[in-house]
Design a protein around this motif. Structure first.
Motif, PDB file in Angstrom:
ATOM      1  N   LYS A 260      -4.374   6.643  -1.720  1.00 29.03           N
ATOM      2  CA  LYS A 260      -5.749   6.422  -1.266  1.00 29.03           C
ATOM      3  C   LYS A 260      -6.465   5.391  -2.136  1.00 29.03           C
TER       4      LYS A 260
ATOM      5  N   TYR B 260       0.798  -1.228   0.000  1.00 33.05           N
ATOM      6  CA  TYR B 260       0.000   0.000   0.000  1.00 33.05           C
ATOM      7  C   TYR B 260       0.834   1.284   0.000  1.00 33.05           C
TER       8      TYR B 260
ATOM      9  N   LEU C 111      -6.308   1.678  -0.990  1.00 31.89           N
ATOM     10  CA  LEU C 111      -6.840   1.283   0.312  1.00 31.89           C
ATOM     11  C   LEU C 111      -8.251   0.709   0.204  1.00 31.89           C
ATOM     12  N   ASN C 112      -8.454  -0.464   0.821  1.00 29.29           N
ATOM     13  CA  ASN C 112      -9.804  -0.984   1.016  1.00 29.29           C
ATOM     14  C   ASN C 112     -10.202  -0.739   2.471  1.00 29.29           C
ATOM     15  N   LYS C 113     -11.324  -1.286   2.882  1.00 28.56           N
ATOM     16  CA  LYS C 113     -11.796  -1.014   4.243  1.00 28.56           C
ATOM     17  C   LYS C 113     -10.806  -1.497   5.297  1.00 28.56           C
ATOM     18  N   ALA C 114     -10.298  -2.733   5.129  1.00 29.85           N
ATOM     19  CA  ALA C 114      -9.392  -3.304   6.127  1.00 29.85           C
ATOM     20  C   ALA C 114      -8.077  -2.524   6.190  1.00 29.85           C
ATOM     21  N   SER C 115      -7.501  -2.192   5.017  1.00 32.58           N
ATOM     22  CA  SER C 115      -6.221  -1.480   5.018  1.00 32.58           C
ATOM     23  C   SER C 115      -6.376  -0.050   5.528  1.00 32.58           C
ATOM     24  N   THR C 116      -7.548   0.552   5.313  1.00 36.01           N
ATOM     25  CA  THR C 116      -7.805   1.894   5.864  1.00 36.01           C
ATOM     26  C   THR C 116      -7.826   1.839   7.384  1.00 36.01           C
ATOM     27  N   GLU C 117      -8.486   0.815   7.940  1.00 30.23           N
ATOM     28  CA  GLU C 117      -8.522   0.650   9.400  1.00 30.23           C
ATOM     29  C   GLU C 117      -7.117   0.415   9.947  1.00 30.23           C
TER      30      GLU C 117
END
Length: 415
Positions: A47, A24, A50-56
């Motif tokens: 940006k 990422y 990034l998916n949901k998990a990598s954003t978290e």
């Protein structure tokens, strides 16, 4: 952001060379645009990637790094963002990562590995006291700066109390704890396994369970077969090629690691398997010791013939004669069984004299013989250094009451 693209622009920084990259992010070396030109590392996260998990994960990483300050944890100085990227401005570590450091030296001396382990333990203790688990400990995520180790890349880190359990697979397979690999249920103690793997790699130059799949790693972890070290692999290779002195040295170095493994292993089957390996290596070391002693006698006889011829050819050069006499005295002491510091000093004195004479010697038969004599003496001096180093290491091991250790000392003491 492909590898060929120019670094992105940041108002306060000039981004220069690329230091590394991951799934990422790309990390750049950068300079702050002010009078002191502070050097930093900028982690650039696209940006779009990034998916949901990598954003978290990224948000957790920023939250953790904002709150922790420790001499062995890389400092987050600031973070910024624009329409394209998120930027983490980090402390710059000029020494690269631990993986590169280990591979450049092949393996690390025990005192260096010990110091690094103490620093890593200090950082982990600090994190675990705050219920933070790193969950991706590996040499690539440990940076060096001014001889100090700095724990970095908190992309998989989580807030976990000691007995919290997780099921999401995180980290790098080679360094994952068995409970992660085998049943994917783990707690904060998973970091400790990774530390053990890192220590092994520092001492032996490679991780213990190199594998191509999770299934293969699981099979190796569950197996009772002892881990073969690179020292043993090299010893076998030297043995097969007929370099018995080098093979003996490598077997003895590997035994210094295997003997403590027998002592501290708690599983009875593993203990017996390692003990069998140790006995096998001791037996081969004994055979090699006899071969090396025999080869030494032959090489001493051959070298004496050459040295006598050189002396005859050097009657008009008293300094050359003196250097050759020192060499003869060193060889005589070694033949008598004196392979200590006094003999090594004699070899080094003779080499000092003979190397000076070689530099002034014109091309011819005497120069050829002198060059061969110096090579032979250097080999003997290096061999003695190796023997002295092994004995000193064995003395430091302080396992005098262990009969297996005594066998190792006996096998590795070359006369």
């Amino acid at each position: 952001m492909a590898a060929g693209f120019a670094p992105p622009k940041l108002a306060e920084f000039i981004l220069t060379e690329r230091l590394g990259s991951g799934t990422y992010a790309i990390v750049y070396k950068a300079y702050r645009k002010n009078d002191n030109r502070e050097v930093v590392a900028v982690k650039v996260v696209s940006k779009k990637s990034l998916n949901k998990a990598s954003t978290e994960n990224l948000l957790t990483e920023i939250e953790i790094l904002k709150t922790v300050k420790h001499p062995h944890i890389v400092q987050l100085k600031d973070f910024q963002w624009d329409s394209e990227n998120i930027y983490l401005i980090m402390e710059f570590c000029s020494g690269g990562d631990l993986s590169r450091f280990i591979h450049s030296r092949r393996l690390l001396p025990e005192h260096v590995a010990r110091r690094f382990l103490q620093q890593l333990a200090s950082a982990l203790k600090f994190l675990h006291e705050r219920n933070i688990s790193h969950l991706d400990l590996k040499p690539q995520n440990i940076l060096l700066s001014g001889g100090m180790l700095k724990l970095a890349d908190f992309g998989f880190a989580q807030y976990m109390s000691p007995w919290d359990e997780r099921h999401v697979l995180r980290g790098s397979p080679l360094y994952m704890a068995p409970e992660m690999v085998c049943n994917r249920q783990y707690d904060a103690r998973a970091d400790l396994w990774s530390v053990g793997v890192i220590l092994y790699e520092a001492l032996f130059g490679h991780p213990p369970f190199a594998s191509r799949s999770y299934a293969e790693i699981e099979e190796k972890i569950r197996s009772n077969r002892p881990i073969e070290t690179m020292l043993v692999v090299e010893a076998v290779s030297k043995d097969q090629s007929g370099d018995y002195a080098a093979a003996l040295s490598l077997y003895c170095q590997s035994l210094e690691h295997f003997v403590p493994a027998v002592h501290y292993e708690t599983d009875a089957q593993r203990k017996e398997a390692i003990r069998k390996k140790v006995k096998q290596y001791i037996s081969r070391a004994e055979d090699l010791k006899a071969l090396v002693a025999s080869n030494n006698k032959i090489s001493f006889a051959q070298a004496k013939t050459t040295r006598d011829l050189l002396k005859e050819m050097s009657r008009g050069s008293p300094r050359l004669i003196a250097g050759l006499e020192l060499a003869s005295a060193a060889v005589a002491k070694e033949e008598e069984g004196d392979d200590g510091h006094d003999t090594l000093d004699l070899y080094q004195q003779s080499l000092g004299e003979l190397l000076l004479m070689l530099a002034a010697e014109p091309v011819g038969r005497r120069r050829e013989l002198l060059h061969g004599e110096i090579k032979c003496l250097m080999a003997r001096a290096e061999y003695l250094k190796e023997q002295l180093k092994m004995r000193e290491t064995q003395a430091e091991a302080s396992m005098d009451r262990d009969p297996l250790s005594e066998s190792v000392k006996s096998s590795c003491c070359v006369q």
